[in-house]
Design an enzyme around this catalytic site. Structure first.
Site, PDB file in Angstrom:
ATOM      1  N   ARG A  77       0.909  -1.334  -0.298  1.00  0.00           N
ATOM      2  CA  ARG A  77       0.059   0.083   0.266  1.00  0.00           C
ATOM      3  C   ARG A  77       0.715   1.014  -0.206  1.00  0.00           C
ATOM      4  O   ARG A  77       1.679   1.588   0.901  1.00  0.00           O
ATOM      5  CB  ARG A  77      -0.671  -0.395   1.648  1.00  0.00           C
ATOM      6  CG  ARG A  77      -1.619   1.054   1.430  1.00  0.00           C
ATOM      7  CD  ARG A  77      -3.027   1.489   2.160  1.00  0.00           C
ATOM      8  NE  ARG A  77      -3.248   2.692   2.338  1.00  0.00           N
ATOM      9  CZ  ARG A  77      -3.308   3.453   3.358  1.00  0.00           C
ATOM     10  NH1 ARG A  77      -2.777   3.114   4.817  1.00  0.00           N
ATOM     11  NH2 ARG A  77      -4.208   4.386   3.952  1.00  0.00           N
ATOM     12  N   HIS A 121      -2.962  11.083   0.604  1.00  0.00           N
ATOM     13  CA  HIS A 121      -2.769  10.603   1.864  1.00  0.00           C
ATOM     14  C   HIS A 121      -2.293  12.275   2.028  1.00  0.00           C
ATOM     15  O   HIS A 121      -1.088  12.047   2.373  1.00  0.00           O
ATOM     16  CB  HIS A 121      -1.547   9.875   1.977  1.00  0.00           C
ATOM     17  CG  HIS A 121      -1.394   8.638   3.177  1.00  0.00           C
ATOM     18  ND1 HIS A 121      -1.469   7.329   3.230  1.00  0.00           N
ATOM     19  CD2 HIS A 121      -0.904   9.187   3.947  1.00  0.00           C
ATOM     20  CE1 HIS A 121      -1.309   7.417   4.481  1.00  0.00           C
ATOM     21  NE2 HIS A 121      -1.083   8.338   4.893  1.00  0.00           N
ATOM     22  N   GLU A 166      -7.847   8.595   6.612  1.00  0.00           N
ATOM     23  CA  GLU A 166      -7.705   9.141   7.592  1.00  0.00           C
ATOM     24  C   GLU A 166      -7.995  10.176   7.289  1.00  0.00           C
ATOM     25  O   GLU A 166      -7.334  11.766   8.247  1.00  0.00           O
ATOM     26  CB  GLU A 166      -6.518   9.031   8.588  1.00  0.00           C
ATOM     27  CG  GLU A 166      -6.260   7.815   8.583  1.00  0.00           C
ATOM     28  CD  GLU A 166      -4.953   7.929  10.189  1.00  0.00           C
ATOM     29  OE1 GLU A 166      -4.282   8.664  10.678  1.00  0.00           O
ATOM     30  OE2 GLU A 166      -4.690   6.987   9.887  1.00  0.00           O
ATOM     31  N   ASN A 288      -7.070   1.444  10.093  1.00  0.00           N
ATOM     32  CA  ASN A 288      -6.076   1.622  10.268  1.00  0.00           C
ATOM     33  C   ASN A 288      -6.227   1.652  12.349  1.00  0.00           C
ATOM     34  O   ASN A 288      -7.287   2.517  12.621  1.00  0.00           O
ATOM     35  CB  ASN A 288      -5.894   3.048  10.272  1.00  0.00           C
ATOM     36  CG  ASN A 288      -5.333   3.708   9.274  1.00  0.00           C
ATOM     37  OD1 ASN A 288      -5.705   2.169   7.989  1.00  0.00           O
ATOM     38  ND2 ASN A 288      -4.834   4.557   8.028  1.00  0.00           N
ATOM     39  N   TYR A 290      -4.048   2.096  15.673  1.00  0.00           N
ATOM     40  CA  TYR A 290      -2.973   1.591  16.408  1.00  0.00           C
ATOM     41  C   TYR A 290      -3.013   1.609  17.997  1.00  0.00           C
ATOM     42  O   TYR A 290      -2.285   0.942  18.955  1.00  0.00           O
ATOM     43  CB  TYR A 290      -2.204   2.953  16.323  1.00  0.00           C
ATOM     44  CG  TYR A 290      -1.650   3.499  14.741  1.00  0.00           C
ATOM     45  CD1 TYR A 290      -0.707   2.807  14.893  1.00  0.00           C
ATOM     46  CD2 TYR A 290      -2.469   3.387  14.330  1.00  0.00           C
ATOM     47  CE1 TYR A 290       0.485   3.026  13.423  1.00  0.00           C
ATOM     48  CE2 TYR A 290      -1.641   3.978  12.568  1.00  0.00           C
ATOM     49  CZ  TYR A 290      -0.738   3.810  12.519  1.00  0.00           C
ATOM     50  OH  TYR A 290       0.091   3.610  11.006  1.00  0.00           O
ATOM     51  N   GLU A 361      -3.559  -0.032   8.711  1.00  0.00           N
ATOM     52  CA  GLU A 361      -2.044   0.124   9.003  1.00  0.00           C
ATOM     53  C   GLU A 361      -2.421  -0.451  10.453  1.00  0.00           C
ATOM     54  O   GLU A 361      -3.295  -0.728  11.200  1.00  0.00           O
ATOM     55  CB  GLU A 361      -2.709   1.813   9.133  1.00  0.00           C
ATOM     56  CG  GLU A 361      -1.614   2.432   8.141  1.00  0.00           C
ATOM     57  CD  GLU A 361      -1.837   4.155   8.299  1.00  0.00           C
ATOM     58  OE1 GLU A 361      -2.065   4.489   9.020  1.00  0.00           O
ATOM     59  OE2 GLU A 361      -1.700   4.420   7.153  1.00  0.00           O
TER      60      GLU A 361
HETATM   61  C1  GCO Z   1      -2.000   7.573   8.577  1.00  0.00           C
HETATM   62  C2  GCO Z   1      -0.910   7.838   9.383  1.00  0.00           C
HETATM   63  C3  GCO Z   1       0.566   7.391   8.832  1.00  0.00           C
HETATM   64  C4  GCO Z   1       1.260   7.613   9.993  1.00  0.00           C
HETATM   65  C5  GCO Z   1       1.091   6.278  11.187  1.00  0.00           C
HETATM   66  C6  GCO Z   1       2.045   6.563  12.610  1.00  0.00           C
HETATM   67  O1  GCO Z   1      -2.613   8.570   7.756  1.00  0.00           O
HETATM   68  O2  GCO Z   1      -2.440   6.522   7.938  1.00  0.00           O
HETATM   69  O3  GCO Z   1      -0.901   8.976   9.982  1.00  0.00           O
HETATM   70  O4  GCO Z   1       0.540   8.124   7.746  1.00  0.00           O
HETATM   71  O5  GCO Z   1       2.571   7.744   9.670  1.00  0.00           O
HETATM   72  O6  GCO Z   1      -0.189   6.362  11.374  1.00  0.00           O
HETATM   73  O7  GCO Z   1       1.887   7.257  12.906  1.00  0.00           O
END
Ligand code: GCO
Length: 449
Positions: A77, A121, A166, A288, A290, A361
């Site tokens: 990706r 992005h 995002e 995504n 985290y 992610e």
């Molecule tokens: C996004 C995220 C990534 C970051 C990752 C770590 O926009 O998908 O911000 O670009 O690098 O989430 O913080």
């Protein structure tokens, strides 16, 4: 202990983005992005890292594709830089820019790796940004035009598409809090940026399909929101954050409605008509993940703890520290089961309306080549993912963030999310222990499947 077996055909991938890796910010006709301009302002990037150089991916993409091949990755990706393809955001197409992605796609295909491009992005063409960026409805139409241009060139070889990445972070960090480009501090007046990104997504789905693209999704950040306490005030803050962080984007896309009439009323334009576009059927949904987020009433001690960002005291909620878990080098809590929790929340909310999911992610920042912390993190999250799947969530693939270390937005080069270490002075790549670990996971899963 080896991981439990994932289903046959499960896609094992890695993710990256253009601004964070490509460099070559002004090469071969590329126009400037809002992020290029923002990062060039003194003091914006905390460690002063040279974002215009990135990891040199534009020059070294063959080396990185070889690293993906060494990993046995099934998919990559990456993101297409809008101003590399359409330098002014609208108007002439930059042939050299499109050629770059054409070569990258060919290189991936030559190694049997599925190219999975993200069309947005965060690197809005500067000209559009200066005209108001996502606050302007027109930006959504320009995005759909650009999506069509990319699809017309690549749809014959690209079997998986991501429209936007995002949109909540862009709205919150870029337009509401001003921590990211374009640095606007509009608080709730930032909401039109949310609506226009959603509209851009919906219009792009149509444009992509018209150009022959199939298998379309997007990447949305999700975080289980844990109330700071059971008090009414804390619950109110947590619910509001949950609405903004999790449902303000997912609901319109998956149900055709805003989660709350109050938000719908704040959106500009013919909102009802737009929602019909925004909820265009998707082939899959990207998550995504985290970590979870603990949220309560606004509290003085909450002001500085949002991933190192300053949260203005006027906001009607406050982020709190999550205690009792290991933290990454970034200070983010490691809560693998939060991934399972989030996937079950999505399933409970949308039922059959939730298309098959990809984890677009998941990853963490740790220093060093001997990165046992990253291995623990990824191992824990894959186990949690497996549990969620056993509990009925249809997940088709997993993309680690990220293949190589890269420019972590305003954190610069200081936060390292890669399976592969980048020595920034020389741009030399060195696979970390986690790279070999993930390679072995993929190998073992294939052998078992
Ligand atoms: C996004 C995220 C990534 C970051 C990752 C770590 O926009 O998908 O911000 O670009 O690098 O989430 O913080």
């Amino acid at each position: 202990m080896t991981l439990p077996p994932f289903p046959h055909g499960f896609l094992w991938g890695a993710s990256a983005s253009a601004f964070q890796t490509e460099g070559a910010a002004a090469a071969e006709g590329k126009g400037p992005s809002g992020w290029d301009a923002f990062a060039a302002e003194p003091g914006r990037i905390k460690d002063g890292a040279d974002a215009a150089r990135g990891t040199g991916f534009h020059e070294r993409y063959r080396e990185d594709v070889a690293l993906l091949a060494g990993l046995g990755a099934g998919a990559f990706r990456f993101s297409v830089s809008w101003p590399r393809v359409v330098p002014g955001g609208s108007g002439p197409v930059n042939a050299a820019g499109l050629d770059f992605y054409d070569r990258l796609v060919d290189e991936l295909c030559a190694h049997g790796i599925t190219p999975a491009p993200t069309l947005y992005h965060w690197d809005t063409p500067l000209e559009l940004e200066e005209a108001g960026g996502w606050l302007q409805r027109d930006t959504a139409y320009r995005f759909a035009d650009y999506a069509r241009v990319v699809a017309e060139r690549l749809a014959d070889r690209v079997p998986m598409w991501i429209t936007v990445n995002e949109p909540a972070e862009v709205t919150l960090l870029g337009y509401a809090l001003g921590e990211h480009a374009p640095g606007k501090k509009l608080l709730f007046d930032a909401l039109p940026a949310a609506h226009h990104q959603l509209l851009a997504h919906g219009l792009a789905v149509g444009a992509l399909r018209a150009a022959g693209a199939r298998n379309i999704g997007l990447a949305v950040s999700h975080t289980p929101v844990w109330p700071a306490s059971e008090s009414e005030e804390d619950r109110f803050g947590a619910d509001l954050y949950d609405t903004i962080g999790n449902w303000l984007f997912a609901d319109p896309i998956l149900t055709g409605r805003y989660p709350d009439e109050n938000f719908a009323a704040l959106m500009p334009g013919p909102v009802a008509d737009d929602l019909a576009v925004i909820s265009a059927p998707l082939d899959w949904y990207g998550v995504n993940y985290y970590n979870p987020t603990r949220v309560g009433a606004p509290a003085p001690e909450a002001v500085e703890s949002f991933a190192g960002f300053e949260m203005p005291a006027e906001l009607p909620f406050g982020i709190r520290e999550i205690e009792g878990y290991e933290t990454t080098a970034f200070g983010w809590p490691v809560v693998p089961d939060g991934l399972r929790e989030m996937l079950l929340l999505l399933k409970a909310r949308y039922g059959d309306r939730l298309p098959p999911v990809y984890i677009t992610e998941n990853g963490c920042s740790y220093d060093g080549i001997e990165d046992a912390g990253r291995i623990r993190y990824l191992d824990g999250h894959l186990r949690a993912l497996h549990r969620a799947m056993a509990e009925g969530v249809d997940v088709r693939g997993y993309f680690v963030w990220s293949l190589t270390d890269n420019i972590e937005w305003i954190e610069g080069a200081a936060q390292r999310f890669g399976l592969v270490h980048v020595d920034y002075p020389t741009l030399r790549r060195t696979p970390k222990d986690s790279y070999r670990w993930y390679r072995d996971v993929i190998r073992a899963q294939r052998a078992a499947g």
